[in-house]
Design a protein around this motif. Structure first.
Motif, PDB file in Angstrom:
ATOM      1  N   GLU A 201      23.064  13.531  48.720  1.00 43.31           N
ATOM      2  CA  GLU A 201      21.966  13.716  47.766  1.00 43.31           C
ATOM      3  C   GLU A 201      20.763  12.828  48.077  1.00 43.31           C
ATOM      4  O   GLU A 201      19.682  13.019  47.493  1.00 43.31           O
ATOM      5  CB  GLU A 201      22.461  13.439  46.332  1.00 43.31           C
ATOM      6  CG  GLU A 201      22.827  11.996  46.034  1.00 43.31           C
ATOM      7  CD  GLU A 201      24.281  11.657  46.370  1.00 43.31           C
ATOM      8  OE1 GLU A 201      24.771  10.624  45.881  1.00 43.31           O
ATOM      9  OE2 GLU A 201      24.900  12.427  47.139  1.00 43.31           O
ATOM     10  N   THR A 202      20.917  11.863  48.992  1.00 40.98           N
ATOM     11  CA  THR A 202      19.787  10.993  49.341  1.00 40.98           C
ATOM     12  C   THR A 202      18.958  11.559  50.493  1.00 40.98           C
ATOM     13  O   THR A 202      17.942  10.964  50.871  1.00 40.98           O
ATOM     14  CB  THR A 202      20.276   9.585  49.715  1.00 40.98           C
ATOM     15  OG1 THR A 202      21.062   9.639  50.916  1.00 40.98           O
ATOM     16  CG2 THR A 202      21.107   8.975  48.595  1.00 40.98           C
TER      17      THR A 202
ATOM     18  N   ARG B 204      25.996   9.622  51.176  1.00 37.64           N
ATOM     19  CA  ARG B 204      25.465  10.292  49.984  1.00 37.64           C
ATOM     20  C   ARG B 204      24.496  11.400  50.397  1.00 37.64           C
ATOM     21  O   ARG B 204      23.309  11.157  50.601  1.00 37.64           O
ATOM     22  CB  ARG B 204      24.771   9.268  49.090  1.00 37.64           C
ATOM     23  CG  ARG B 204      25.730   8.266  48.445  1.00 37.64           C
ATOM     24  CD  ARG B 204      24.950   7.128  47.782  1.00 37.64           C
ATOM     25  NE  ARG B 204      25.815   6.290  46.954  1.00 37.64           N
ATOM     26  CZ  ARG B 204      26.593   5.331  47.434  1.00 37.64           C
ATOM     27  NH1 ARG B 204      26.622   5.098  48.752  1.00 37.64           N
ATOM     28  NH2 ARG B 204      27.341   4.601  46.628  1.00 37.64           N
TER      29      ARG B 204
END
Length: 294
Positions: free
Chosen positions: A195-196, A193
C-alpha cells in the motif's frame, strides 16, 4: 527478497542494511569500493557511472533497490546534479520493470528552492515518479544517530570550539530531527507494505526544535555552559560567501540556504504507516557527541 542497496556503507546505509538483514532479506551492499558489510554481498557501484550501475544490477539481479546515495556538499566533479539527478537516472535505467524501488530524497526538496541540494533532490524525485516502477519516496529531516555528520560533527564543532556560540539570525528556524533507527525501519518496512507504492513520506521525529534550541541541547549533551550570540542575517549574508575560499568552509552556501528555510513536517503519516517508535533526540545526543565517538 534480493535487495540492492546503493550507498550501503554510509551512515544511513549501514542502518538500513542492518534492518533488511534482520528481516531476512539477501542484501547486496553497493558502494564505490565494493566492500561487503557483515552478512551482505559487496558490490562495486558508482552511481555516476552507468556501466558500473548496470554491472552491479546484473550481478545482484535484485527484486528491490534501495537508493540512498547522496552528498551534502559539492566537490569537484561530484556535483548535486551529477550525483542526485544523473545518479538516480542511472539507477532507474538499470532496474527491471518488476523492481520494487525505494528512494532517499530530502525534506524540503523543491525545484524552486534557493538550495541547489534541494533542487537536485526534487529533480531526482520527478525522475522516480516518471519511471513506471513501483516506487516509494522518503523525505527525511536531519537524521541523528551515532556517526551522523550534523550533530556528531558540524554542531559539535560549532558549539565546542569558540568561547561564544554563534547563532544564525534569531535562531527561530524550525527542525524536526529523526533518528536513523526510525529511518531504517521505514525503508525496510516499505518493502513489506504494497500500500506504500506510489507514496511519498516525510520522515520526521517526535519533537520540533528551533535552531537555538538545538544549540542548547548540543551544549547540554557536551556538558558545556556558553553564551549564545546571534549573528544578524545581513552579516551572515556577507560572511558565508567569504568562507567559501577556505579549503573546508564551516558552512556552505547551500547549507546556509537550507538552515534559513528550516526543516520540519508532521510525522503522523509515516509513523502510522510503518509503526515507527519515534526515538528522541535528547536521549541519543550524549552518545552521539561522546569523545569516544569523534
Amino acid at each position: 527478497m534480493n535487495v540492492l542497496v546503493t550507498g550501503a556503507t554510509g551512515f544511513v546505509g549501514r542502518a538500513v542494511v542492518g534492518e533488511l538483514l534482520t528481516r531476512g532479506h539477501t542484501v547486496f551492499a553497493g558502494s564505490r569500493r565494493g566492500g561487503a558489510l557483515p552478512g551482505t554481498v559487496g558490490v562495486p557501484l558508482d552511481v555516476t557511472d552507468p556501466g558500473s550501475v548496470f554491472r552491479a544490477s546484473g550481478h545482484a539481479r535484485p527484486d528491490a533497490v534501495v537508493h540512498l546515495v547522496g552528498i551534502i556538499a559539492e566537490q569537484g566533479e561530484q556535483t548535486f546534479t551529477r550525483v542526485h539527478v544523473e545518479g538516480t537516472r542511472n539507477v532507474l535505467a538499470a532496474c527491471a520493470r518488476h523492481t520494487r524501488y525505494v528512494h532517499m530524497s530530502a525534506l524540503g526538496a523543491r525545484e524552486d528552492s534557493g538550495s541547489g541540494y534541494s533542487r537536485s533532490k526534487a529533480q531526482a524525485e520527478r525522475l522516480v515518479r516518471e519511471s513506471g516502477l513501483s516506487w516509494t519516496i522518503f523525505q527525511p529531516s536531519l537524521i541523528f544517530g551515532v556517526g551522523d555528520d550534523f550533530f556528531g560533527r558540524v554542531l559539535r564543532e560549532l558549539v565546542g570550539t569558540a568561547p561564544v556560540v554563534p547563532q544564525i539570525g534569531d535562531g527561530s528556524f524550525p527542525f524536526r530531527p529523526v533518528s536513523v533507527q526510525d529511518v531504517a525501519l521505514a525503508f525496510a518496512g516499505a518493502l513489506e507494505r504494497p500500500e506504500t507504492v506510489g507514496q511519498t513520506y516525510a520522515l520526521t521525529g517526535p519533537e520540533e526544535f528551533t535552531f537555538r534550541q538545538l544549540l542548547k541541547l548540543e551544549l547540554s549533551a557536551l556538558g558545556k555552559r556558553k553564551p549564545i550570540a546571534p549573528v544578524p542575517l545581513a552579516l551572515m549574508n556577507l560572511l558565508v560567501p567569504a568562507m567559501q575560499v577556505l579549503p573546508k568552509p564551516p558552512i556552505t552556501r547551500d547549507q546556509y540556504a537550507m538552515l534559513k528555510e528550516g526543516n520540519t513536517a508532521p510525522n503522523g503519516p509515516a509513523r502510522e504507516a510503518f509503526g515507527l517508535p519515534m526515538h528522541r533526540l535528547e536521549d541519543a545526543l550524549p552518545s552521539i557527541v561522546s569523545p569516544s565517538r569523534k
